[in-house]
Design a protein around this motif. Structure first.
Motif, PDB file in Angstrom:
ATOM      1  N   ALA A   1      41.578  46.397  42.971  1.00 37.04           N
ATOM      2  CA  ALA A   1      42.728  45.674  43.523  1.00 37.04           C
ATOM      3  C   ALA A   1      42.309  44.332  44.121  1.00 37.04           C
ATOM      4  O   ALA A   1      43.076  43.363  44.095  1.00 37.04           O
ATOM      5  CB  ALA A   1      43.424  46.529  44.578  1.00 37.04           C
ATOM      6  N   ASP A   2      41.080  44.266  44.645  1.00 32.77           N
ATOM      7  CA  ASP A   2      40.618  43.030  45.284  1.00 32.77           C
ATOM      8  C   ASP A   2      39.673  42.225  44.397  1.00 32.77           C
ATOM      9  O   ASP A   2      38.907  41.394  44.886  1.00 32.77           O
ATOM     10  CB  ASP A   2      39.922  43.343  46.612  1.00 32.77           C
ATOM     11  CG  ASP A   2      38.732  44.278  46.445  1.00 32.77           C
ATOM     12  OD1 ASP A   2      38.598  44.894  45.359  1.00 32.77           O
ATOM     13  OD2 ASP A   2      37.927  44.407  47.390  1.00 32.77           O
ATOM     14  N   PHE A   3      39.721  42.446  43.073  1.00 31.95           N
ATOM     15  CA  PHE A   3      38.840  41.704  42.165  1.00 31.95           C
ATOM     16  C   PHE A   3      39.186  40.223  42.198  1.00 31.95           C
ATOM     17  O   PHE A   3      40.351  39.846  42.085  1.00 31.95           O
ATOM     18  CB  PHE A   3      38.980  42.243  40.743  1.00 31.95           C
ATOM     19  CG  PHE A   3      38.104  41.549  39.730  1.00 31.95           C
ATOM     20  CD1 PHE A   3      36.731  41.723  39.759  1.00 31.95           C
ATOM     21  CD2 PHE A   3      38.653  40.701  38.787  1.00 31.95           C
ATOM     22  CE1 PHE A   3      35.924  41.067  38.834  1.00 31.95           C
ATOM     23  CE2 PHE A   3      37.851  40.048  37.863  1.00 31.95           C
ATOM     24  CZ  PHE A   3      36.484  40.239  37.890  1.00 31.95           C
TER      25      PHE A   3
ATOM     26  N   LEU B   1      32.874  42.021  37.084  1.00 29.12           N
ATOM     27  CA  LEU B   1      32.992  42.510  35.709  1.00 29.12           C
ATOM     28  C   LEU B   1      31.637  42.342  35.031  1.00 29.12           C
ATOM     29  O   LEU B   1      31.135  41.225  34.918  1.00 29.12           O
ATOM     30  CB  LEU B   1      34.075  41.726  34.955  1.00 29.12           C
ATOM     31  CG  LEU B   1      34.287  42.111  33.483  1.00 29.12           C
ATOM     32  CD1 LEU B   1      34.785  43.549  33.367  1.00 29.12           C
ATOM     33  CD2 LEU B   1      35.271  41.155  32.815  1.00 29.12           C
ATOM     34  N   ASP B   2      31.047  43.462  34.605  1.00 30.11           N
ATOM     35  CA  ASP B   2      29.735  43.410  33.957  1.00 30.11           C
ATOM     36  C   ASP B   2      29.850  42.681  32.622  1.00 30.11           C
ATOM     37  O   ASP B   2      30.685  43.016  31.774  1.00 30.11           O
ATOM     38  CB  ASP B   2      29.195  44.828  33.734  1.00 30.11           C
ATOM     39  CG  ASP B   2      27.790  44.798  33.170  1.00 30.11           C
ATOM     40  OD1 ASP B   2      27.645  44.859  31.925  1.00 30.11           O
ATOM     41  OD2 ASP B   2      26.830  44.691  33.954  1.00 30.11           O
ATOM     42  N   ILE B   3      29.013  41.657  32.447  1.00 29.24           N
ATOM     43  CA  ILE B   3      29.128  40.779  31.286  1.00 29.24           C
ATOM     44  C   ILE B   3      28.735  41.480  29.983  1.00 29.24           C
ATOM     45  O   ILE B   3      29.174  41.094  28.900  1.00 29.24           O
ATOM     46  CB  ILE B   3      28.266  39.516  31.513  1.00 29.24           C
ATOM     47  CG1 ILE B   3      28.750  38.372  30.642  1.00 29.24           C
ATOM     48  CG2 ILE B   3      26.791  39.809  31.272  1.00 29.24           C
ATOM     49  CD1 ILE B   3      28.154  37.037  31.009  1.00 29.24           C
ATOM     50  N   ASN B   4      27.917  42.523  30.079  1.00 31.46           N
ATOM     51  CA  ASN B   4      27.448  43.215  28.876  1.00 31.46           C
ATOM     52  C   ASN B   4      28.355  44.376  28.484  1.00 31.46           C
ATOM     53  O   ASN B   4      28.772  44.491  27.335  1.00 31.46           O
ATOM     54  CB  ASN B   4      26.017  43.707  29.080  1.00 31.46           C
ATOM     55  CG  ASN B   4      25.043  42.564  29.295  1.00 31.46           C
ATOM     56  OD1 ASN B   4      25.086  41.559  28.573  1.00 31.46           O
ATOM     57  ND2 ASN B   4      24.167  42.684  30.278  1.00 31.46           N
TER      58      ASN B   4
ATOM     59  N   GLN C   1      32.813  46.237  31.714  1.00 32.53           N
ATOM     60  CA  GLN C   1      33.408  47.201  32.631  1.00 32.53           C
ATOM     61  C   GLN C   1      33.226  46.710  34.066  1.00 32.53           C
ATOM     62  O   GLN C   1      32.238  46.045  34.394  1.00 32.53           O
ATOM     63  CB  GLN C   1      32.755  48.578  32.463  1.00 32.53           C
ATOM     64  CG  GLN C   1      33.034  49.222  31.110  1.00 32.53           C
ATOM     65  CD  GLN C   1      32.404  50.593  30.998  1.00 32.53           C
ATOM     66  OE1 GLN C   1      31.568  50.974  31.820  1.00 32.53           O
ATOM     67  NE2 GLN C   1      32.802  51.354  29.982  1.00 32.53           N
ATOM     68  N   TYR C   2      34.192  47.091  34.928  1.00 31.57           N
ATOM     69  CA  TYR C   2      34.112  46.689  36.333  1.00 31.57           C
ATOM     70  C   TYR C   2      33.091  47.562  37.064  1.00 31.57           C
ATOM     71  O   TYR C   2      33.015  48.770  36.854  1.00 31.57           O
ATOM     72  CB  TYR C   2      35.486  46.821  37.000  1.00 31.57           C
ATOM     73  CG  TYR C   2      36.502  45.855  36.450  1.00 31.57           C
ATOM     74  CD1 TYR C   2      36.496  44.519  36.830  1.00 31.57           C
ATOM     75  CD2 TYR C   2      37.474  46.276  35.539  1.00 31.57           C
ATOM     76  CE1 TYR C   2      37.431  43.619  36.330  1.00 31.57           C
ATOM     77  CE2 TYR C   2      38.409  45.383  35.030  1.00 31.57           C
ATOM     78  CZ  TYR C   2      38.379  44.060  35.423  1.00 31.57           C
ATOM     79  OH  TYR C   2      39.297  43.182  34.923  1.00 31.57           O
ATOM     80  N   LYS C   3      32.330  46.916  37.915  1.00 28.98           N
ATOM     81  CA  LYS C   3      31.336  47.628  38.705  1.00 28.98           C
ATOM     82  C   LYS C   3      31.505  47.271  40.182  1.00 28.98           C
ATOM     83  O   LYS C   3      31.816  46.120  40.511  1.00 28.98           O
ATOM     84  CB  LYS C   3      29.913  47.287  38.250  1.00 28.98           C
ATOM     85  CG  LYS C   3      29.562  47.841  36.876  1.00 28.98           C
ATOM     86  CD  LYS C   3      28.091  47.601  36.543  1.00 28.98           C
ATOM     87  CE  LYS C   3      27.730  48.234  35.205  1.00 28.98           C
ATOM     88  NZ  LYS C   3      26.286  48.022  34.878  1.00 28.98           N
ATOM     89  N   THR C   4      31.294  48.261  41.041  1.00 29.26           N
ATOM     90  CA  THR C   4      31.319  48.037  42.485  1.00 29.26           C
ATOM     91  C   THR C   4      29.933  48.348  43.037  1.00 29.26           C
ATOM     92  O   THR C   4      29.414  49.445  42.840  1.00 29.26           O
ATOM     93  CB  THR C   4      32.369  48.930  43.166  1.00 29.26           C
ATOM     94  OG1 THR C   4      33.673  48.610  42.656  1.00 29.26           O
ATOM     95  CG2 THR C   4      32.374  48.688  44.675  1.00 29.26           C
ATOM     96  N   ILE C   5      29.331  47.368  43.672  1.00 27.28           N
ATOM     97  CA  ILE C   5      28.002  47.558  44.256  1.00 27.28           C
ATOM     98  C   ILE C   5      28.132  47.529  45.777  1.00 27.28           C
ATOM     99  O   ILE C   5      29.073  46.950  46.321  1.00 27.28           O
ATOM    100  CB  ILE C   5      27.017  46.471  43.768  1.00 27.28           C
ATOM    101  CG1 ILE C   5      27.585  45.061  44.008  1.00 27.28           C
ATOM    102  CG2 ILE C   5      26.692  46.671  42.300  1.00 27.28           C
ATOM    103  CD1 ILE C   5      26.651  43.942  43.598  1.00 27.28           C
TER     104      ILE C   5
ATOM    105  N   LYS D   1      42.035  48.046  32.760  1.00 29.05           N
ATOM    106  CA  LYS D   1      41.554  49.401  33.023  1.00 29.05           C
ATOM    107  C   LYS D   1      40.501  49.394  34.136  1.00 29.05           C
ATOM    108  O   LYS D   1      39.507  48.683  34.054  1.00 29.05           O
ATOM    109  CB  LYS D   1      40.960  49.998  31.751  1.00 29.05           C
ATOM    110  CG  LYS D   1      40.531  51.458  31.915  1.00 29.05           C
ATOM    111  CD  LYS D   1      39.973  52.008  30.615  1.00 29.05           C
ATOM    112  CE  LYS D   1      39.533  53.456  30.791  1.00 29.05           C
ATOM    113  NZ  LYS D   1      38.964  54.014  29.533  1.00 29.05           N
ATOM    114  N   ASN D   2      40.767  50.178  35.184  1.00 27.04           N
ATOM    115  CA  ASN D   2      39.851  50.327  36.334  1.00 27.04           C
ATOM    116  C   ASN D   2      39.590  49.009  37.059  1.00 27.04           C
ATOM    117  O   ASN D   2      38.562  48.853  37.730  1.00 27.04           O
ATOM    118  CB  ASN D   2      38.517  50.943  35.891  1.00 27.04           C
ATOM    119  CG  ASN D   2      38.680  52.315  35.268  1.00 27.04           C
ATOM    120  OD1 ASN D   2      39.531  53.089  35.694  1.00 27.04           O
ATOM    121  ND2 ASN D   2      37.878  52.608  34.248  1.00 27.04           N
TER     122      ASN D   2
END
Length: 579
Positions: free
Chosen positions: A310-312, A408-411, A414-418, A306-307
């Motif tokens: 594409a370039d993860f 991917l936020d360890i807590n 969820q995926y995060k983009t900074i 989920k979310n």
């Protein structure tokens, strides 16, 4: 031409730096022995010398070897007399599956984004069980934390626990008072998520212990956290105090989904218990017992879909990103540097240089990377830095858009983009040469009068055709014409030379004064280097030439080293004293 030279020298500098870096790095296989017995254990170190960090280690396929443990990852920096030596190692504990000549296969690893390989080597395995000097499997591989000294603290708890009371057996006393245990900070994770695993010996008895078997880790990357600290920690379990010794402490990064079964660790213990006789005297009883940890399984789940970007690329943790240019006020065709820093904690191995949307007005070159990561804390924390040289081609404004990085936020799982801030660079026109080289190098030779040669040949041919009778008269006239033309052209050339403006010749003091007017650090050191090279060519005194050479080295360090601490004032004063 000048623009071409700038690109040429920038590329040359990058290549030279890269060559020097690679030249200092060696990747070798280092076994603890080259001849072993068929039951011996071979310690094999795949060592990268000259590097502080490495990634994407391609584990060899040990077809003819049984892997008892590994790879255990470690990195170290040693300073001796001001010289620092760094290395990264992947250590395996192997046992041969057959006798004869067995090959330790080659492997590959990435250092600063570049893949390097080591050469395979051969090991001779004798048909005898053990060979002197090789590690026997019964003694095991002694890694940090591998040996525990006899407890001689003499506290009351241990004295009481070491006494066999009526009805107590040696087996029951051991079961309740000494054991090996493995713990993990979680038993369920996703691929690439760091897991903290600790193997410990807990004891309330007097014992002398050594590791009989180290755990083997397969299907994951290992960060070694075991230290040489042999002092126990006091732990209370179920109301009883135990002394806890760390056998092994690692960070694991699972590489595939499914169940990751943690191997057992075994410790050989020489235990002393005391039994009181009818007279009240204590009689010691010594037994050697090998204790092992219970197996532990960690379930590794696939990454959430989920979310998912594409370039993860598999980075898990908690991170931030910043970017900056070396110069935000630049000059066309001048060298600049983009620095990207990704900081935080988690899995740094999968962090690669983010994609950058470069302006059409720029030309960039291959990036280099460096890491400052503390792998002795959990999760590993630090910064990974990427340096990208680039050049602005024309005057104007160059915009480097925000640079994105996802993880991917360890807590929150969820995926995060900074994103970094955008960078705006003002680019001035390229610097013009101080002298108009096209005027100085104007053609003042006799090349443009070369037509006289065929003219002479033509006139000679005509004179021959008209006949011998008129040849003398015509030749005389021709020579007069030619001599007159040559005299006029030579006079014209001399006059033209005299009309050319003479370039201004500055004194050495005036050249140094011009250096003081340069505000930009890069331009100052570049010009100071040119002056030092010029003065050194003119200088005959060998001592002064050495001092000029030192100034040139300082300028190079200031221009190309990211951590240089060279001041403009010190360089100017050094030049002034010599001139």
């Amino acid at each position: 031409m000048i623009k071409f030279l700038r690109y040429f020298f920038l590329l040359l500098i990058v290549l030279l730096i890269d060559k020097k870096t690679i030249g200092q790095i060696q990747f070798q296989i280092k076994p603890n022995a080259t001849t072993i017995g068929k039951e011996d254990v071979l310690q094999v170190e795949y060592k990268v010398s000259g590097a502080t960090d490495a990634s994407n280690f391609a584990q060899p396929d040990f077809v003819k070897w049984k892997v008892l443990s590994g790879p255990a990852y470690s990195s170290q920096e040693i300073s001796v007399n001001g010289k620092t030596e760094s290395s990264v190692s992947y250590v395996f504990s192997l046992q041969p599956r057959s006798t004869g000549t067995l090959q330790l296969p080659a492997a590959s690893v990435e250092v600063d984004g570049k893949k390097i390989n080591c050469a395979a080597i051969n090991i001779t395995v004798k048909s005898t069980a053990h060979v002197a000097g090789a590690n026997a499997s019964s003694n095991s591989l002694q890694l940090p934390g591998g040996f525990f000294q006899e407890d001689v603290l003499g506290d009351d708890e241990i004295d009481k626990a070491s006494v066999l009371r009526p009805g107590e057996t040696f087996a029951s006393k051991i079961k309740d008072n000494i054991f090996v245990k493995v713990t993990a900070n979680k038993t369920s994770c996703v691929v690439g998520e760091p897991i903290l695993v600790t193997y410990e010996l807990f004891t309330r008895l007097r014992s002398q212990s050594k590791i009989a078997k180290q755990p083997a880790f397969s299907g994951c990357t290992v960060y070694e956290m075991t230290t040489e600290d042999q002092f126990p920690h006091i732990i209370t379990l179920k109301g009883k105090e135990y002394k806890s010794y760390v056998i092994r402490k690692v960070q694991l990064f699972p590489l595939q989904t499914g169940d990751l079964k943690l191997d057992i660790a075994s410790v050989e213990n020489e235990i002393t218990l005391f039994r009181k006789n009818s007279f009240g005297d204590e009689t010691p009883t010594v037994q050697t017992v090998t204790l092992s940890s219970e197996p532990l399984t960690i379930h590794v789940n696939p990454l959430p879909e989920k979310n998912k970007p594409a370039d993860f690329n598999g980075t898990i943790g908690d991170f931030s990103i910043t970017a900056k240019a070396d110069k935000i006020i630049d000059t066309a065709d001048d060298n600049n540097m983009l620095e990207i820093n990704i900081s935080g904690s988690g899995n740094f191995q999968s962090i690669n240089c983010p994609k950058i949307s470069w302006s059409n007005n720029t030309e960039h070159f291959d990036n280099t990377e460096k890491s400052d990561i503390n792998k002795m804390i959990f999760p590993a924390s630090g910064t990974k830095t990427f340096l990208i040289p680039f050049v602005a081609k024309h005057a104007g404004t160059v915009i480097i858009p925000p640079i994105e990085f996802n993880y991917l936020d360890i807590n929150s799982q969820q995926y995060k983009t900074i994103r970094s801030d955008s960078i705006e660079i003002k680019v001035a026109p390229a610097l013009k040469n101080k002298y108009e080289i096209n005027k100085i190098s104007q053609d003042i030779t006799n090349h443009k009068y070369i037509w006289i040669v065929p003219a002479i040949a033509l006139l000679a041919g005509i004179s021959w055709w008209l006949g011998f009778g008129r040849k003398q008269h015509l030749q005389q006239k021709t020579n007069e014409i030619i001599n007159t033309e040559l005299k006029n052209e030579v006079v014209a050339v001399v006059d033209e030379k005299e009309k050319l403006p003479e370039p201004t010749v500055l004194t050495n003091t005036e050249k140094l004064n011009e250096l003081l007017l340069i505000e930009s650090d890069k331009k100052f050191f570049a010009h100071a280097k040119q002056l030092a090279e010029e003065f050194m060519r003119q200088e005959e005194n060998e001592e002064k030439r050495k001092l000029f050479s030192q100034i040139i080295e300082q300028c190079n360090e200031a221009l190309y080293s990211p951590v240089a601490i060279i001041s403009k004032e010190s360089v100017f004063i050094s030049l002034e004293k010599l001139v």
